[in-house]
Design a protein around this motif. Structure first.
Motif, PDB file in Angstrom:
ATOM      1  N   PHE A  79      46.114  88.418  41.436  1.00  0.00           N
ATOM      2  CA  PHE A  79      45.718  87.203  40.735  1.00  0.00           C
ATOM      3  C   PHE A  79      46.940  86.479  40.161  1.00  0.00           C
ATOM      4  O   PHE A  79      47.060  85.255  40.249  1.00  0.00           O
ATOM      5  CB  PHE A  79      44.734  87.550  39.621  1.00  0.00           C
ATOM      6  N   GLN A  80      47.879  87.243  39.593  1.00  0.00           N
ATOM      7  CA  GLN A  80      49.091  86.649  39.035  1.00  0.00           C
ATOM      8  C   GLN A  80      49.912  85.974  40.131  1.00  0.00           C
ATOM      9  O   GLN A  80      50.435  84.875  39.950  1.00  0.00           O
ATOM     10  CB  GLN A  80      49.924  87.720  38.336  1.00  0.00           C
ATOM     11  N   ARG A  81      50.008  86.630  41.285  1.00  0.00           N
ATOM     12  CA  ARG A  81      50.765  86.051  42.393  1.00  0.00           C
ATOM     13  C   ARG A  81      50.124  84.753  42.877  1.00  0.00           C
ATOM     14  O   ARG A  81      50.809  83.767  43.156  1.00  0.00           O
ATOM     15  CB  ARG A  81      50.842  87.053  43.541  1.00  0.00           C
ATOM     16  N   GLU A  82      48.772  84.734  42.971  1.00  0.00           N
ATOM     17  CA  GLU A  82      48.086  83.514  43.406  1.00  0.00           C
ATOM     18  C   GLU A  82      48.296  82.384  42.409  1.00  0.00           C
ATOM     19  O   GLU A  82      48.438  81.218  42.805  1.00  0.00           O
ATOM     20  CB  GLU A  82      46.595  83.803  43.585  1.00  0.00           C
ATOM     21  N   LEU A  83      48.340  82.698  41.101  1.00  0.00           N
ATOM     22  CA  LEU A  83      48.613  81.671  40.100  1.00  0.00           C
ATOM     23  C   LEU A  83      50.012  81.093  40.271  1.00  0.00           C
ATOM     24  O   LEU A  83      50.211  79.875  40.164  1.00  0.00           O
ATOM     25  CB  LEU A  83      48.456  82.258  38.691  1.00  0.00           C
ATOM     26  N   ILE A  84      50.990  81.970  40.527  1.00  0.00           N
ATOM     27  CA  ILE A  84      52.366  81.492  40.711  1.00  0.00           C
ATOM     28  C   ILE A  84      52.451  80.574  41.920  1.00  0.00           C
ATOM     29  O   ILE A  84      53.069  79.504  41.879  1.00  0.00           O
ATOM     30  CB  ILE A  84      53.318  82.689  40.872  1.00  0.00           C
ATOM     31  N   VAL A  85      51.790  80.978  43.037  1.00  0.00           N
ATOM     32  CA  VAL A  85      51.816  80.149  44.244  1.00  0.00           C
ATOM     33  C   VAL A  85      51.153  78.798  43.985  1.00  0.00           C
ATOM     34  O   VAL A  85      51.670  77.741  44.370  1.00  0.00           O
ATOM     35  CB  VAL A  85      51.111  80.886  45.404  1.00  0.00           C
ATOM     36  N   ALA A  86      49.990  78.811  43.306  1.00  0.00           N
ATOM     37  CA  ALA A  86      49.276  77.561  43.029  1.00  0.00           C
ATOM     38  C   ALA A  86      50.094  76.645  42.124  1.00  0.00           C
ATOM     39  O   ALA A  86      50.175  75.430  42.349  1.00  0.00           O
ATOM     40  CB  ALA A  86      47.920  77.870  42.389  1.00  0.00           C
ATOM     41  N   ASN A  87      50.722  77.209  41.085  1.00  0.00           N
ATOM     42  CA  ASN A  87      51.539  76.391  40.179  1.00  0.00           C
ATOM     43  C   ASN A  87      52.747  75.814  40.896  1.00  0.00           C
ATOM     44  O   ASN A  87      53.164  74.678  40.636  1.00  0.00           O
ATOM     45  CB  ASN A  87      51.981  77.232  38.981  1.00  0.00           C
ATOM     46  N   THR A  88      53.333  76.605  41.790  1.00  0.00           N
ATOM     47  CA  THR A  88      54.485  76.108  42.546  1.00  0.00           C
ATOM     48  C   THR A  88      54.083  74.934  43.428  1.00  0.00           C
ATOM     49  O   THR A  88      54.779  73.915  43.501  1.00  0.00           O
ATOM     50  CB  THR A  88      55.085  77.234  43.409  1.00  0.00           C
ATOM     51  N   ARG A  89      52.949  75.063  44.115  1.00  0.00           N
ATOM     52  CA  ARG A  89      52.485  73.970  44.969  1.00  0.00           C
ATOM     53  C   ARG A  89      52.164  72.725  44.154  1.00  0.00           C
ATOM     54  O   ARG A  89      52.469  71.601  44.569  1.00  0.00           O
ATOM     55  CB  ARG A  89      51.258  74.422  45.756  1.00  0.00           C
ATOM     56  N   ASP A  90      51.537  72.908  42.987  1.00  0.00           N
ATOM     57  CA  ASP A  90      51.234  71.754  42.130  1.00  0.00           C
ATOM     58  C   ASP A  90      52.513  71.069  41.667  1.00  0.00           C
ATOM     59  O   ASP A  90      52.598  69.837  41.610  1.00  0.00           O
ATOM     60  CB  ASP A  90      50.419  72.206  40.914  1.00  0.00           C
ATOM     61  N   GLY A  91      53.532  71.878  41.329  1.00  0.00           N
ATOM     62  CA  GLY A  91      54.805  71.307  40.895  1.00  0.00           C
ATOM     63  C   GLY A  91      55.483  70.519  41.995  1.00  0.00           C
ATOM     64  O   GLY A  91      56.022  69.428  41.756  1.00  0.00           O
ATOM     65  N   LEU A  92      55.451  71.048  43.235  1.00  0.00           N
ATOM     66  CA  LEU A  92      56.054  70.329  44.359  1.00  0.00           C
ATOM     67  C   LEU A  92      55.305  69.038  44.650  1.00  0.00           C
ATOM     68  O   LEU A  92      55.918  68.006  44.955  1.00  0.00           O
ATOM     69  CB  LEU A  92      56.061  71.228  45.603  1.00  0.00           C
ATOM     70  N   ALA A  93      53.969  69.084  44.558  1.00  0.00           N
ATOM     71  CA  ALA A  93      53.179  67.871  44.789  1.00  0.00           C
ATOM     72  C   ALA A  93      53.478  66.818  43.730  1.00  0.00           C
ATOM     73  O   ALA A  93      53.607  65.622  44.036  1.00  0.00           O
ATOM     74  CB  ALA A  93      51.686  68.219  44.792  1.00  0.00           C
ATOM     75  N   ALA A  94      53.615  67.243  42.470  1.00  0.00           N
ATOM     76  CA  ALA A  94      53.936  66.289  41.404  1.00  0.00           C
ATOM     77  C   ALA A  94      55.330  65.703  41.605  1.00  0.00           C
ATOM     78  O   ALA A  94      55.560  64.511  41.361  1.00  0.00           O
ATOM     79  CB  ALA A  94      53.848  66.992  40.042  1.00  0.00           C
ATOM     80  N   ALA A  95      56.269  66.536  42.062  1.00  0.00           N
ATOM     81  CA  ALA A  95      57.626  66.039  42.308  1.00  0.00           C
ATOM     82  C   ALA A  95      57.636  65.020  43.438  1.00  0.00           C
ATOM     83  O   ALA A  95      58.314  63.993  43.364  1.00  0.00           O
ATOM     84  CB  ALA A  95      58.557  67.208  42.635  1.00  0.00           C
ATOM     85  N   ARG A  96      56.863  65.297  44.511  1.00  0.00           N
ATOM     86  CA  ARG A  96      56.798  64.328  45.614  1.00  0.00           C
ATOM     87  C   ARG A  96      56.173  63.021  45.161  1.00  0.00           C
ATOM     88  O   ARG A  96      56.568  61.941  45.606  1.00  0.00           O
ATOM     89  CB  ARG A  96      56.007  64.935  46.773  1.00  0.00           C
ATOM     90  N   ALA A  97      55.185  63.100  44.266  1.00  0.00           N
ATOM     91  CA  ALA A  97      54.539  61.884  43.761  1.00  0.00           C
ATOM     92  C   ALA A  97      55.519  61.037  42.961  1.00  0.00           C
ATOM     93  O   ALA A  97      55.377  59.813  42.894  1.00  0.00           O
ATOM     94  CB  ALA A  97      53.334  62.258  42.903  1.00  0.00           C
ATOM     95  N   ARG A  98      56.528  61.689  42.353  1.00  0.00           N
ATOM     96  CA  ARG A  98      57.547  60.949  41.586  1.00  0.00           C
ATOM     97  C   ARG A  98      58.737  60.550  42.446  1.00  0.00           C
ATOM     98  O   ARG A  98      59.731  60.049  41.942  1.00  0.00           O
ATOM     99  CB  ARG A  98      58.035  61.804  40.417  1.00  0.00           C
ATOM    100  N   GLY A  99      58.648  60.806  43.755  1.00  0.00           N
ATOM    101  CA  GLY A  99      59.728  60.403  44.642  1.00  0.00           C
ATOM    102  C   GLY A  99      60.745  61.482  44.939  1.00  0.00           C
ATOM    103  O   GLY A  99      61.702  61.247  45.679  1.00  0.00           O
TER     104      GLY A  99
END
Length: 241
Positions: free
Chosen positions: A45-65
């Protein structure tokens, strides 16, 4: 020594299978089967949270250019300043790099990015012994002829820089070329800088990747020595020995 279950297995199923294998081999679990199972669930569960947070962070970074990767050494204001100074024709790339306190390759990598992003450049394979019909101002690699005095001034400075390329015919040999801004190699590039003046040739392609990872290769060091460079204790041009 394994101190965390998420370092022991890739998933809960993997950990449970590993636990069963250990029991069959007569190896007991210090925390018991029930605790091992619960901890394996929490670890996955902890590993899945880390993966999900990483993907969300990358998506937010792409949205900011942001495109990911290593952050640029230059801010957007510095990139625009470098382009303005270069276009004005009063400063060479080496001078701009000195002002911004970055290697020349960093400045080369940011110059005229808008034009680069819209086109794919191809550097023609020009034999070293081939005679190119050109005027004294044209680029010896692509033949580009400057149309203004400012561009001609820039091109003279750019063509004074030696670019070293791998020889496709012989891994122990190098090819020396001069490039204008229109045929300048894409990244990666590695700046060989004299310890005294900061000037020197630039490595391109596989030579640059090898130098960044492992230091200057034997063919590059042989080229420098043959050109009169001192390689120990520091790199120095022939006129700074």
């Amino acid at each position: 020594m394994i101190t965390r279950l998420d370092r022991l297995g890739r998933s809960m199923l993997h950990l449970i299978t590993l636990g069963a294998d250990l029991r069959e081999r007569g190896i007991g679990l210090a925390e018991g089967r029930a605790m091992f199972g619960m901890l394996s669930v929490l670890a996955e569960f902890q590993r899945e949270l880390i993966v999900a947070n990483t993907r969300d962070g990358l998506a937010a970074a792409r949205a900011r250019g942001r495109k990911g990767g290593r952050p640029s050494k230059l801010s957007q204001d510095q990139i625009e300043l470098a382009q303005h100074l270069y276009d004005a024709g009063d400063h060479t790339v080496a001078q701009i790099a000195g002002m911004l306190k970055v290697p020349r390759t960093t400045v080369y990598g940011h110059l005229d990015q808008r034009a680069r992003n819209g086109t794919t450049r191809r550097i023609p394979e020009v034999p070293e012994t081939a005679a190119i019909a050109r005027t004294s101002r044209s680029c010896p690699t692509c033949g580009h002829e400057p149309t203004t005095r400012a561009e001609a001034s820039h091109q003279r400075a750019d063509l004074a820089v030696i670019w070293l390329h791998p020889d496709p015919q012989c891994s122990e040999s190098l090819i020396c070329r001069s490039h204008c801004r229109h045929c300048e190699p894409d990244q990666p590039a590695f700046d060989i800088a004299c310890a005294v003046c900061g000037d020197g040739p630039i490595l391109a392609g596989a030579l640059a990747e090898s130098a960044a990872a492992e230091g200057l290769s034997e063919p590059v060091q042989r080229w420098l020595i043959a050109a009169g460079w001192a390689t120990t204790p520091t790199l120095r041009r022939p006129d700074h020995k």
